[in-house]
Design a protein around this motif. Structure first.
Motif, PDB file in Angstrom:
ATOM      1  N   ARG A 156       0.876  -1.454  -0.255  1.00 42.91           N
ATOM      2  CA  ARG A 156      -0.184   0.189  -0.035  1.00 42.91           C
ATOM      3  C   ARG A 156       1.101   0.862  -0.243  1.00 42.91           C
ATOM      4  O   ARG A 156       1.754   1.434   0.945  1.00 42.91           O
ATOM      5  CB  ARG A 156      -0.884  -0.162   1.219  1.00 42.91           C
ATOM      6  CG  ARG A 156      -1.784  -1.190   1.261  1.00 42.91           C
ATOM      7  CD  ARG A 156      -2.704  -0.854  -0.035  1.00 42.91           C
ATOM      8  NE  ARG A 156      -4.285  -2.030  -0.046  1.00 42.91           N
ATOM      9  CZ  ARG A 156      -5.221  -1.624   0.705  1.00 42.91           C
ATOM     10  NH1 ARG A 156      -5.698  -0.319   0.863  1.00 42.91           N
ATOM     11  NH2 ARG A 156      -6.194  -2.562   0.386  1.00 42.91           N
ATOM     12  N   PRO A 157       0.077   2.753  -0.679  1.00 39.07           N
ATOM     13  CA  PRO A 157       1.656   3.371  -0.251  1.00 39.07           C
ATOM     14  C   PRO A 157       1.676   4.006   0.852  1.00 39.07           C
ATOM     15  O   PRO A 157       0.726   3.442   1.978  1.00 39.07           O
ATOM     16  CB  PRO A 157       0.166   4.740  -1.126  1.00 39.07           C
ATOM     17  CG  PRO A 157      -0.670   3.597  -1.544  1.00 39.07           C
ATOM     18  CD  PRO A 157      -0.560   2.617  -1.007  1.00 39.07           C
ATOM     19  N   GLY A 193     -10.812  -3.827   5.360  1.00 33.56           N
ATOM     20  CA  GLY A 193     -10.097  -4.130   6.582  1.00 33.56           C
ATOM     21  C   GLY A 193     -11.019  -3.540   7.588  1.00 33.56           C
ATOM     22  O   GLY A 193     -12.006  -3.301   8.121  1.00 33.56           O
ATOM     23  N   PHE A 194      -9.796  -2.979   8.811  1.00 31.09           N
ATOM     24  CA  PHE A 194     -10.989  -3.286   9.845  1.00 31.09           C
ATOM     25  C   PHE A 194      -9.825  -2.528  11.084  1.00 31.09           C
ATOM     26  O   PHE A 194      -9.012  -2.699  10.676  1.00 31.09           O
ATOM     27  CB  PHE A 194     -11.729  -4.875  10.818  1.00 31.09           C
ATOM     28  CG  PHE A 194     -10.508  -5.122  11.300  1.00 31.09           C
ATOM     29  CD1 PHE A 194     -10.043  -5.223  12.071  1.00 31.09           C
ATOM     30  CD2 PHE A 194      -9.615  -6.335  10.092  1.00 31.09           C
ATOM     31  CE1 PHE A 194      -8.802  -5.873  12.838  1.00 31.09           C
ATOM     32  CE2 PHE A 194      -8.974  -7.580  10.970  1.00 31.09           C
ATOM     33  CZ  PHE A 194      -8.223  -6.831  12.573  1.00 31.09           C
ATOM     34  N   ALA A 232      -5.761  -3.149  10.400  1.00 38.79           N
ATOM     35  CA  ALA A 232      -5.607  -3.928   9.499  1.00 38.79           C
ATOM     36  C   ALA A 232      -6.383  -3.679   8.280  1.00 38.79           C
ATOM     37  O   ALA A 232      -7.516  -3.735   8.085  1.00 38.79           O
ATOM     38  CB  ALA A 232      -5.956  -5.678   9.760  1.00 38.79           C
ATOM     39  N   GLN A 233      -4.299  -3.762   7.212  1.00 36.72           N
ATOM     40  CA  GLN A 233      -5.647  -3.336   5.734  1.00 36.72           C
ATOM     41  C   GLN A 233      -5.303  -4.957   4.498  1.00 36.72           C
ATOM     42  O   GLN A 233      -4.851  -5.670   5.132  1.00 36.72           O
ATOM     43  CB  GLN A 233      -5.339  -2.280   5.272  1.00 36.72           C
ATOM     44  CG  GLN A 233      -5.722  -1.154   5.864  1.00 36.72           C
ATOM     45  CD  GLN A 233      -4.593  -0.406   5.265  1.00 36.72           C
ATOM     46  OE1 GLN A 233      -3.715   0.166   4.508  1.00 36.72           O
ATOM     47  NE2 GLN A 233      -5.420   1.653   5.671  1.00 36.72           N
ATOM     48  N   GLN A 234      -6.032  -4.756   4.037  1.00 37.58           N
ATOM     49  CA  GLN A 234      -5.532  -6.231   2.836  1.00 37.58           C
ATOM     50  C   GLN A 234      -5.677  -6.961   3.331  1.00 37.58           C
ATOM     51  O   GLN A 234      -4.767  -8.209   3.462  1.00 37.58           O
ATOM     52  CB  GLN A 234      -3.841  -5.707   2.318  1.00 37.58           C
ATOM     53  CG  GLN A 234      -4.486  -6.136   0.332  1.00 37.58           C
ATOM     54  CD  GLN A 234      -2.381  -5.202  -0.543  1.00 37.58           C
ATOM     55  OE1 GLN A 234      -3.138  -4.055  -0.788  1.00 37.58           O
ATOM     56  NE2 GLN A 234      -1.866  -5.698   0.280  1.00 37.58           N
ATOM     57  N   ILE A 235      -6.581  -7.531   3.533  1.00 39.35           N
ATOM     58  CA  ILE A 235      -7.123  -8.797   4.892  1.00 39.35           C
ATOM     59  C   ILE A 235      -7.341  -9.719   4.355  1.00 39.35           C
ATOM     60  O   ILE A 235      -7.388 -11.632   4.095  1.00 39.35           O
ATOM     61  CB  ILE A 235      -8.084  -8.877   6.481  1.00 39.35           C
ATOM     62  CG1 ILE A 235      -9.148  -7.608   6.015  1.00 39.35           C
ATOM     63  CG2 ILE A 235      -7.109  -7.572   6.998  1.00 39.35           C
ATOM     64  CD1 ILE A 235     -10.048  -7.980   6.498  1.00 39.35           C
ATOM     65  N   ILE A 236      -8.338  -9.446   2.603  1.00 36.72           N
ATOM     66  CA  ILE A 236      -8.757 -11.099   2.040  1.00 36.72           C
ATOM     67  C   ILE A 236      -7.359 -10.510   1.222  1.00 36.72           C
ATOM     68  O   ILE A 236      -6.949 -10.927   0.313  1.00 36.72           O
ATOM     69  CB  ILE A 236     -10.230 -10.048   1.249  1.00 36.72           C
ATOM     70  CG1 ILE A 236     -10.620  -9.490   1.403  1.00 36.72           C
ATOM     71  CG2 ILE A 236     -10.118 -11.620   0.162  1.00 36.72           C
ATOM     72  CD1 ILE A 236     -11.907  -9.027   1.307  1.00 36.72           C
ATOM     73  N   PRO A 266      -1.231  -9.022   3.980  1.00 39.58           N
ATOM     74  CA  PRO A 266      -2.347  -8.205   5.254  1.00 39.58           C
ATOM     75  C   PRO A 266      -0.964  -7.137   5.892  1.00 39.58           C
ATOM     76  O   PRO A 266       0.160  -7.147   6.233  1.00 39.58           O
ATOM     77  CB  PRO A 266      -2.815  -8.713   6.242  1.00 39.58           C
ATOM     78  CG  PRO A 266      -2.828 -10.243   6.123  1.00 39.58           C
ATOM     79  CD  PRO A 266      -1.184 -10.621   4.509  1.00 39.58           C
ATOM     80  N   HIS A 267      -1.457  -6.405   5.298  1.00 38.42           N
ATOM     81  CA  HIS A 267      -0.437  -4.782   6.758  1.00 38.42           C
ATOM     82  C   HIS A 267      -1.749  -4.343   8.043  1.00 38.42           C
ATOM     83  O   HIS A 267      -2.653  -3.828   8.067  1.00 38.42           O
ATOM     84  CB  HIS A 267      -1.158  -3.492   5.797  1.00 38.42           C
ATOM     85  CG  HIS A 267       0.074  -3.697   4.426  1.00 38.42           C
ATOM     86  ND1 HIS A 267       0.303  -4.785   3.194  1.00 38.42           N
ATOM     87  CD2 HIS A 267       0.757  -3.366   3.488  1.00 38.42           C
ATOM     88  CE1 HIS A 267       0.082  -4.886   2.838  1.00 38.42           C
ATOM     89  NE2 HIS A 267       1.664  -3.522   2.759  1.00 38.42           N
ATOM     90  N   TYR A 268      -0.903  -4.656   9.219  1.00 39.00           N
ATOM     91  CA  TYR A 268      -0.864  -4.352  10.283  1.00 39.00           C
ATOM     92  C   TYR A 268      -0.403  -2.907  10.581  1.00 39.00           C
ATOM     93  O   TYR A 268       0.521  -3.125  10.445  1.00 39.00           O
ATOM     94  CB  TYR A 268      -1.105  -5.506  11.357  1.00 39.00           C
ATOM     95  CG  TYR A 268      -1.511  -6.819  10.427  1.00 39.00           C
ATOM     96  CD1 TYR A 268      -2.693  -6.920  10.893  1.00 39.00           C
ATOM     97  CD2 TYR A 268      -1.213  -7.922  10.532  1.00 39.00           C
ATOM     98  CE1 TYR A 268      -3.658  -8.223  10.653  1.00 39.00           C
ATOM     99  CE2 TYR A 268      -1.078  -9.111   9.645  1.00 39.00           C
ATOM    100  CZ  TYR A 268      -2.417  -9.230   9.412  1.00 39.00           C
ATOM    101  OH  TYR A 268      -3.315 -10.370   9.085  1.00 39.00           O
TER     102      TYR A 268
END
Length: 338
Positions: free
Chosen positions: A23-24, A187-188, A203-207, A226-228
């Motif tokens: 992600r950016p 994300g969540f 968290a982003q990109q969790i799928i 995933p990004h945490y």
């Protein structure tokens, strides 16, 4: 074989992927945590609009360029018409004052909705993320709020093969390539906050996606991970008009090592602020911003590269324009975004 200019572009894309994140990357996320955590949706009692532009590693051909639009707003009569942060219609007391903190109480339960559009270009790769967000805010004690948020949308990845010049124009690597894909994204996040502090996890990109771009033989060129994020900030009063706002961000993005940002902002009443940031193994940054009115604010940051790219990079520039809509209390500075 790639020609030299394109090879540089591809290498830049790979460096961005391998050493930073898929992600950016932002320097001014500390003034728009909504970009990293959907639980921030609707945290202010006005409609928060931001337009951002970032040029990373300037002077390097094919270096990442990011632009974004974000908007979020609260929903709920109790919150928007009168809560702990609701000042008189004339604007009321300076939100940075000690009496504001002394009298602070948790906000009334309310919802938040939002939307983000982010575009990122690095070399021949264009990425666009579109997402809607929702959050619910609840006062769990007299002075502590807890928000839980989710985001859902789509991520589009496009490989511009016209920028790839090969000695063999029929190279198997580009034969039948699927270079234009839409993927679901979600994300969540959780955000705990009071009058002078916040703590958030997201968290982003969790799928999980097996690949973004695939060739006909299903070889993987990249996989999503995933990004945490774990972040926290605190407001320290030097006087009623001057505050220090230290904050930190931890990033967990496998398989890269855990990294962190450390930030410090000094705010002068609700008129202007200056600050600095440090990103491990990447950069130092200087930041400044002005709250021009109860409608508009603007901020700028410049990152000095400290990684191996410092010999060829002229640093990174980031500019953000903020617009405060439906600002019925005429605030010229965020109360929770600081």
């Amino acid at each position: 074989m790639f020609k030299k200019p394109l090879l540089l572009s591809v290498l830049i894309s790979c460096v961005s992927f391998a050493f930073a994140q898929q992600r950016p990357q932002y320097t001014q996320y500390i003034f728009n945590n909504f970009l990293l955590n959907p639980a921030v949706t609707g945290i202010e009692n006005y409609t928060d609009v931001k337009l951002g532009y970032r040029s990373q590693w300037t002077g390097l051909e094919g270096a990442p360029v990011t632009a974004y639009f974000s908007i979020n707003a609260p929903l709920g009569t109790n919150f928007t018409e009168g809560d702990a942060t609701a000042f008189p219609a004339s604007g009321g007391e300076n939100p940075y004052s000690r009496s504001y903190l002394r009298d602070y109480r948790a906000a009334e339960p309310h919802h938040g909705i939002g939307f983000t559009l982010v575009t990122d270009k690095a070399g021949p790769i264009d990425q666009t993320n579109v997402a809607a967000t929702y959050a619910y805010h609840l006062g769990i004690t007299e002075k502590l709020n807890l928000a839980v948020g989710v985001s859902a949308g789509f991520n589009h990845l496009y490989l511009n093969t016209s920028l790839i010049t090969l000695e063999n124009q029929d190279d198997p690597a580009l034969r039948n390539i699927n270079n234009n894909q839409w993927k679901p994204d979600a994300g969540f996040g959780v955000w705990a906050y009071g009058g002078n502090y916040y703590v958030g996890v997201s968290a982003q990109q969790i799928i999980p996606q097996n690949q973004y771009i695939t060739t006909g033989n299903n070889s993987n060129l990249s996989k999503t991970v995933p990004h945490y994020f774990l972040t926290a900030g605190y407001k320290l009063y030097l006087s009623d008009d001057v505050t220090l706002l230290p904050s930190a961000l931890l990033k967990f993005i496998k398989p890269t090592p855990t990294t962190f940002d450390i930030n410090m902002k000094m705010s002068f009443r609700d008129k202007f602020w200056i600050g600095g940031s440090f990103r491990k193994d990447d950069s130092f940054g200087v930041l400044a911003g002005f709250n021009l009115s109860s409608l508009v604010n603007v901020s700028y940051s410049y990152d000095i590269t400290t990684s191996a790219l410092r010999t060829v990079s002229n640093g990174s520039h980031e500019l953000v324009l903020g617009i405060l809509l439906n600002n019925r209390y005429k605030l010229s500075s965020p109360q929770h975004g600081w």
